[in-house]
Design a protein around this motif. Structure first.
Motif, short mmCIF file in Angstrom:
data_model
loop_
_atom_site.label_atom_id
_atom_site.label_comp_id
_atom_site.label_asym_id
_atom_site.label_seq_id
_atom_site.Cartn_x
_atom_site.Cartn_y
_atom_site.Cartn_z
N THR A 122 0.83 -1.21 0.00
CA THR A 122 0.00 0.00 0.00
C THR A 122 0.86 1.25 0.00
O THR A 122 0.61 2.20 -0.76
CB THR A 122 -0.93 0.00 1.23
N LEU A 123 1.87 1.27 0.85
CA LEU A 123 2.76 2.43 0.94
C LEU A 123 3.44 2.69 -0.40
O LEU A 123 3.49 3.83 -0.87
CB LEU A 123 3.80 2.19 2.03
N TYR A 124 3.98 1.64 -1.00
CA TYR A 124 4.65 1.82 -2.29
C TYR A 124 3.69 2.39 -3.34
O TYR A 124 4.05 3.28 -4.12
CB TYR A 124 5.23 0.49 -2.77
N ALA A 125 2.48 1.86 -3.38
CA ALA A 125 1.52 2.35 -4.37
C ALA A 125 1.18 3.82 -4.12
O ALA A 125 1.10 4.62 -5.07
CB ALA A 125 0.25 1.49 -4.33
N LEU A 126 0.98 4.18 -2.86
CA LEU A 126 0.67 5.57 -2.53
C LEU A 126 1.84 6.50 -2.82
O LEU A 126 1.65 7.71 -3.03
CB LEU A 126 0.25 5.68 -1.06
N MET A 127 3.06 5.95 -2.83
CA MET A 127 4.23 6.74 -3.16
C MET A 127 4.43 6.89 -4.67
O MET A 127 5.36 7.57 -5.11
CB MET A 127 5.49 6.09 -2.56
N SER A 158 -5.22 -3.19 -0.16
CA SER A 158 -6.19 -2.50 0.69
C SER A 158 -7.54 -2.46 0.00
O SER A 158 -7.73 -1.73 -0.98
CB SER A 158 -5.72 -1.08 1.01
N LEU A 159 -8.48 -3.23 0.50
CA LEU A 159 -9.81 -3.24 -0.09
C LEU A 159 -10.51 -1.90 0.13
O LEU A 159 -11.35 -1.49 -0.67
CB LEU A 159 -10.63 -4.38 0.49
N SER A 160 -10.18 -1.20 1.22
CA SER A 160 -10.81 0.08 1.48
C SER A 160 -10.32 1.16 0.52
O SER A 160 -11.09 2.04 0.11
CB SER A 160 -10.56 0.52 2.93
N VAL A 165 -4.48 1.49 -5.08
CA VAL A 165 -3.22 1.00 -4.50
C VAL A 165 -2.84 -0.37 -5.04
O VAL A 165 -1.99 -1.05 -4.46
CB VAL A 165 -3.27 0.99 -2.95
N ASN A 166 -3.44 -0.80 -6.12
CA ASN A 166 -2.99 -2.03 -6.76
C ASN A 166 -1.56 -1.85 -7.26
O ASN A 166 -1.21 -0.79 -7.77
CB ASN A 166 -3.90 -2.39 -7.93
N LYS A 283 -3.73 -10.83 -5.66
CA LYS A 283 -3.55 -11.33 -4.29
C LYS A 283 -3.98 -10.22 -3.35
O LYS A 283 -3.60 -9.05 -3.53
CB LYS A 283 -2.08 -11.69 -4.04
N GLU A 284 -4.78 -10.58 -2.33
CA GLU A 284 -5.35 -9.57 -1.45
C GLU A 284 -4.84 -9.65 -0.01
O GLU A 284 -5.08 -8.74 0.76
CB GLU A 284 -6.88 -9.68 -1.46
N ASP A 285 -4.17 -10.74 0.35
CA ASP A 285 -3.64 -10.82 1.72
C ASP A 285 -2.14 -10.56 1.68
O ASP A 285 -1.58 -10.17 0.67
CB ASP A 285 -3.96 -12.18 2.34
N ASP A 286 -1.47 -10.77 2.82
CA ASP A 286 -0.04 -10.49 2.89
C ASP A 286 0.77 -11.77 2.66
O ASP A 286 0.23 -12.83 2.33
CB ASP A 286 0.32 -9.84 4.23
N TYR A 287 2.08 -11.66 2.85
CA TYR A 287 2.99 -12.81 2.68
C TYR A 287 3.58 -13.21 4.04
O TYR A 287 4.77 -13.48 4.15
CB TYR A 287 4.12 -12.45 1.71
#
Length: 586
Positions: A122-127, A158-160, A165-166, A283-287
């Motif tokens: 999410t952070l990377y996408a927002l950046m 982030s589904l919200s 943020v994909n 993929k929607e969850d984490d690693y």
């Protein structure tokens, strides 16, 4: 950075950058990627203007590419999200200042952290990043994804926040070079020998090996482009050994004609994936959690070195408040030193707790020194806010041990509290004071403040003073404490009940109920609504595995700082430590 203690690690980042700059100068086709700005900044500040201008040219031409470019390559499980944002901001601000927008990364690079979070994506996408890559995948997940060609996917973290943020996400086979193609200084791998005057010319053999490596890797990825990571930890201190062999590898592979090989970067690779115009899995969850073998889950570091984890978190709070005071009052002292120390502490071998003791000590030292400079910010700012003649401030850094000389010396003192949130807070304060003196507490208007006294276990000369006062939004309040001589009647009462007799404790919002035989919590009642939540919990510990000593004389992976690996299924129950309750007016 210096390479001053090679008994620990053969490393010297300064030599990497010195050597790479020379090699980039010799061939404009060569490329290099750089990740952690904390080290780069140290090197940069030692360079001449001519070298700086040359490096700026490499950035503008694409020979040198910054990826990720945070202050460090942060951990993804232990840090607070604000600190992750801060350390990325610190690195990117440096790049903007020194290189302009040409240096701002488009790719995240988390090849070493031990599992990967949805927040990182999410952070990377927002950046503004359009991809990120990592090298540590759970072995079962890797097996499945490599067999189904889904190592590269679109992460929807982030589904919200939705599709905003994909981000394109890639799992790499590892973060080192392919087997037998490590050309770092000291490697045993064969160089490419194309000199007919020498014995052992091996061009055909080495190219055949390389083509086979590439063809095998191509079987687990989509599109006809693959990315090879030609380097590893602290490689390129003598970059000539790498680039001389890479030049030959590229030249002879392309002459062979079976595959096309060239110097590249993750950004170039990502662009090739976008250009393929394919539909990717999502993929929607984490690693998390990450395991690299059966029973070897890398979850031990979630709790390793709790002291450094706690110190980092407390310094995060201190830094945010320090910045606010610095901004509000324009102090000469700066928060920069603590910001840089906090950025460094987010490293995946720092706040994670996986570092050796002397390294943990060094991180703590940097945080302590940064705290000292921020104290200067508070001194300046709060004196400006208070007006009048400047007064010296003392900070009680050992309140967890009930140690604060200025409050336990028996002399009157004033406490100034700063509120860093944008709303008024009604805050409780606990300070150690002498145990046998009459105490008076009053606020800045001279009105008395209610307080309670409680004993300090194992201490007869001090007790704890507790009071609560409102602190205005983004502001401060002052509380005065004075003493009126020896008064044994003002000594704190002893604790009233042992644990077995404590049935509940409460304030005006919640009541917590306890099992009187064990001292464990049995439920919580919301006194405003009457809602009761019942639950049980236990304390226990697991006996650690030594990594299977008997397994072919190989100790394998023992439970430790990185890995949580018990040698049993059930834990060993441990009784709750006794606690006591003292009643007071606060």
């Amino acid at each position: 950075y210096m390479g001053a203690n090679n008994s620990i690690q053969n490393a010297g980042v300064q030599y990497i950058l010195d050597s790479v700059v020379l090699q980039l100068r010799l061939n404009p086709n060569r490329k290099f990627i750089y990740v952690e700005i904390a080290f780069f900044k140290r090197w940069w500040e030692e360079q001449s203007d001519a070298t700086k201008n040359e490096v700026r040219g490499f950035v503008n031409s694409g020979q040198l590419e910054f990826i990720n470019a945070g202050w460090c390559m942060s951990d993804e499980a232990s840090p607070y999200y604000v600190d992750m944002v801060d350390q990325q901001t610190l690195g990117h601000q440096f790049l903007l200042k020194e290189f302009g927008t040409a240096a701002i990364p488009h790719t995240g690079w988390q090849i070493d952290p031990f599992g990967h979070s949805a927040f990182m994506a999410t952070l990377y996408a927002l950046m503004g990043f359009n991809s990120w890559f990592f090298a540590r995948s759970d072995y079962q997940d890797w097996n499945y994804r490599s067999s189904t060609k889904t190592l590269e996917t679109i992460m929807r973290p982030s589904l919200s926040l939705g599709d905003n943020v994909n981000i394109f996400t890639g799992a790499l086979p590892g973060y080192g070079p392919p087997d037998s193609f490590d050309w770092d200084i000291g490697s045993w791998d064969a160089p490419i020998n194309d000199d007919p005057r020498l014995e052992g010319v091996n061009v055909d053999e080495r190219i055949d090996q390389f083509v086979k490596v590439c063809e095998n890797e191509a079987q687990i990825y989509r599109t006809n482009n693959i990315m090879l990571t030609m380097g590893s930890d602290f490689n390129y201190q003598n970059a000539n050994t790498w680039y001389k062999n890479l030049d030959k590898l590229i030249h002879y592979t392309n002459l062979d004609g079976r595959i096309n090989t060239f110097y590249s970067t993750p950004t170039i690779y990502t662009n090739s994936k976008y250009s393929a115009n394919l539909t990717w899995t999502t993929k929607e969850d984490d690693y998390f959690p990450y395991a690299d073998a059966p029973h070897a889950f890398w979850t031990g570091y979630f709790t390793s070195r709790p002291a450094i984890k706690g110190y980092v978190r407390s310094r995060s709070n201190y830094l945010q408040n320090c910045r606010q005071v610095e901004l509000q009052y324009g102090t000469a002292a700066s928060s920069q030193e603590l910001w840089e120390a906090m950025g460094l502490a987010q490293h995946h071998d720092a706040v994670s707790g996986t570092e050796k003791q002397h390294v943990a000590d060094d991180y703590a030292r940097h945080l302590s020194e940064g705290t000292a400079t921020c104290k200067g910010v508070f001194d300046e700012g709060l004196n400006t806010a208070l007006g009048g003649e400047p007064v010296p401030f003392e900070t009680c850094l050992y309140l967890n041990q009930s140690v604060c000389p200025i409050t336990t010396g028996g002399q009157a003192f004033a406490m100034v509290a700063y509120n860093g949130v944008a709303r008024e807070r009604y805050e409780h304060f606990r300070l150690p004071i002498p145990a046998n003196q009459a105490v008076t507490v009053f606020n800045a208007t001279g009105s008395p403040v209610a307080f309670s006294l409680t004993p300090v276990p194992g201490q007869s000369s001090i007790q704890t003073l507790t009071f609560a006062v409102p602190v205005p939004a983004l502001g401060h309040t002052t509380v005065f404490v004075s003493f009126g001589g020896v008064d044994e009647s003002r000594r704190a009462p002893q604790y009233e009940k042992p644990v077995a007799a404590v049935e509940s404790i409460q304030n005006n919002i919640y009541r917590m109920d306890f099992d009187t035989s064990t001292g464990l919590v049995t439920g919580v009642t919301d006194l405003r609504t009457g809602q009761v939540t019942k639950f049980t919990h236990t304390w226990g510990w697991y006996n650690a595995s030594d990594g299977n000593v008997a397994n072919n004389q190989n100790r394998g992976q023992a439970s430790g700082a990185y890995i949580f690996r018990p040698n049993c299924t059930e834990n060993v129950p441990t009784p709750c430590r006794p606690f006591s309750v003292a009643q007071g007016s606060v």
